[in-house]
Scaffold this motif. Structure first.
Motif, PDB file in Angstrom:
ATOM      1  N   ILE A  74       0.864  -1.138   0.015  1.00  0.00           N
ATOM      2  CA  ILE A  74       0.013   0.099   0.147  1.00  0.00           C
ATOM      3  C   ILE A  74       0.924   1.337   0.032  1.00  0.00           C
ATOM      4  O   ILE A  74       0.586   2.048  -0.696  1.00  0.00           O
ATOM      5  N   VAL A  75       2.059   1.354   0.779  1.00  0.00           N
ATOM      6  CA  VAL A  75       2.951   2.490   0.939  1.00  0.00           C
ATOM      7  C   VAL A  75       3.575   2.758  -0.409  1.00  0.00           C
ATOM      8  O   VAL A  75       3.632   3.844  -0.990  1.00  0.00           O
ATOM      9  N   LEU A  76       3.968   1.448  -1.002  1.00  0.00           N
ATOM     10  CA  LEU A  76       5.009   1.595  -2.295  1.00  0.00           C
ATOM     11  C   LEU A  76       3.896   2.108  -3.331  1.00  0.00           C
ATOM     12  O   LEU A  76       4.267   3.134  -4.137  1.00  0.00           O
ATOM     13  N   SER A  77       2.734   1.527  -3.605  1.00  0.00           N
ATOM     14  CA  SER A  77       1.860   1.972  -4.492  1.00  0.00           C
ATOM     15  C   SER A  77       1.182   3.368  -4.400  1.00  0.00           C
ATOM     16  O   SER A  77       1.169   3.966  -5.538  1.00  0.00           O
ATOM     17  N   SER A  78       1.198   3.774  -3.202  1.00  0.00           N
ATOM     18  CA  SER A  78       0.745   5.069  -2.837  1.00  0.00           C
ATOM     19  C   SER A  78       1.685   6.148  -3.305  1.00  0.00           C
ATOM     20  O   SER A  78       1.471   7.264  -3.830  1.00  0.00           O
ATOM     21  N   GLY A 108      -4.287  10.223  -0.497  1.00  0.00           N
ATOM     22  CA  GLY A 108      -5.381   9.849  -1.534  1.00  0.00           C
ATOM     23  C   GLY A 108      -4.919   8.206  -2.101  1.00  0.00           C
ATOM     24  O   GLY A 108      -5.895   7.363  -2.089  1.00  0.00           O
ATOM     25  N   GLY A 109      -3.845   8.123  -2.293  1.00  0.00           N
ATOM     26  CA  GLY A 109      -3.345   6.769  -3.230  1.00  0.00           C
ATOM     27  C   GLY A 109      -3.371   5.595  -1.781  1.00  0.00           C
ATOM     28  O   GLY A 109      -3.972   4.599  -2.285  1.00  0.00           O
ATOM     29  N   MET A 110      -2.906   5.994  -0.613  1.00  0.00           N
ATOM     30  CA  MET A 110      -3.232   5.369   0.462  1.00  0.00           C
ATOM     31  C   MET A 110      -4.733   4.720   0.700  1.00  0.00           C
ATOM     32  O   MET A 110      -5.123   3.318   0.903  1.00  0.00           O
ATOM     33  N   LEU A 111      -5.602   5.651   0.582  1.00  0.00           N
ATOM     34  CA  LEU A 111      -7.072   5.504   0.699  1.00  0.00           C
ATOM     35  C   LEU A 111      -7.601   4.632  -0.317  1.00  0.00           C
ATOM     36  O   LEU A 111      -8.450   3.670  -0.039  1.00  0.00           O
ATOM     37  N   LEU A 112      -6.952   4.888  -1.557  1.00  0.00           N
ATOM     38  CA  LEU A 112      -7.467   3.852  -2.631  1.00  0.00           C
ATOM     39  C   LEU A 112      -6.976   2.571  -2.365  1.00  0.00           C
ATOM     40  O   LEU A 112      -7.984   1.753  -2.746  1.00  0.00           O
ATOM     41  N   ALA A 113      -5.861   2.347  -2.103  1.00  0.00           N
ATOM     42  CA  ALA A 113      -5.315   1.115  -1.991  1.00  0.00           C
ATOM     43  C   ALA A 113      -5.953   0.322  -0.925  1.00  0.00           C
ATOM     44  O   ALA A 113      -6.089  -0.666  -0.889  1.00  0.00           O
ATOM     45  N   THR A 114      -6.211   1.199   0.239  1.00  0.00           N
ATOM     46  CA  THR A 114      -6.909   0.351   1.374  1.00  0.00           C
ATOM     47  C   THR A 114      -8.188   0.005   0.963  1.00  0.00           C
ATOM     48  O   THR A 114      -8.663  -1.214   1.490  1.00  0.00           O
ATOM     49  N   MET A 115      -8.704   0.687   0.337  1.00  0.00           N
ATOM     50  CA  MET A 115     -10.229   0.461  -0.149  1.00  0.00           C
ATOM     51  C   MET A 115     -10.019  -0.900  -1.043  1.00  0.00           C
ATOM     52  O   MET A 115     -10.925  -1.758  -1.008  1.00  0.00           O
ATOM     53  N   ARG A 116      -9.188  -0.899  -2.050  1.00  0.00           N
ATOM     54  CA  ARG A 116      -9.040  -1.996  -2.928  1.00  0.00           C
ATOM     55  C   ARG A 116      -8.809  -3.324  -2.029  1.00  0.00           C
ATOM     56  O   ARG A 116      -9.488  -4.467  -2.343  1.00  0.00           O
ATOM     57  N   TRP A 117      -7.990  -3.154  -1.124  1.00  0.00           N
ATOM     58  CA  TRP A 117      -7.483  -4.277  -0.287  1.00  0.00           C
ATOM     59  C   TRP A 117      -8.854  -4.961   0.633  1.00  0.00           C
ATOM     60  O   TRP A 117      -9.116  -6.093   0.781  1.00  0.00           O
ATOM     61  N   LEU A 118      -9.588  -3.796   1.012  1.00  0.00           N
ATOM     62  CA  LEU A 118     -10.653  -4.202   2.205  1.00  0.00           C
ATOM     63  C   LEU A 118     -11.853  -4.589   1.533  1.00  0.00           C
ATOM     64  O   LEU A 118     -12.464  -5.492   1.635  1.00  0.00           O
TER      65      LEU A 118
END
Length: 72
Positions: free
Chosen positions: A11-15, A36-46
């Protein structure tokens, strides 16, 4: 998103990549893109789906576009 980095690392790297690809010219812009990238990646993961992230990104872009058109 399971990699050798683990979920958090991925998540950190992709953000970071998400923020860098948008080529911000100021640090606060980079930070907001990173978050914003962290939020998007977290949403994808969850959610397990990319669809909510696409909708969230499109909504964000629409909002920014409206603000830019209004010159706010």
């Amino acid at each position: 998103m399971s990699t050798r980095l683990g979920v958090i690392g991925a998540i950190v790297l992709s953000s970071l990549l998400f923020a860098a690809i948008h080529v911000p010219d100021k640090l606060p812009v980079f930070i907001s893109l990173f978050v914003g990238g962290m939020l998007l990646a977290t949403m994808r993961w969850l959610s397990g789906s990319i669809v909510p992230t696409i909708l969230m990104h499109a909504t964000w872009n629409l909002g920014i576009g409206i603000l830019m058109a209004l010159d706010v």
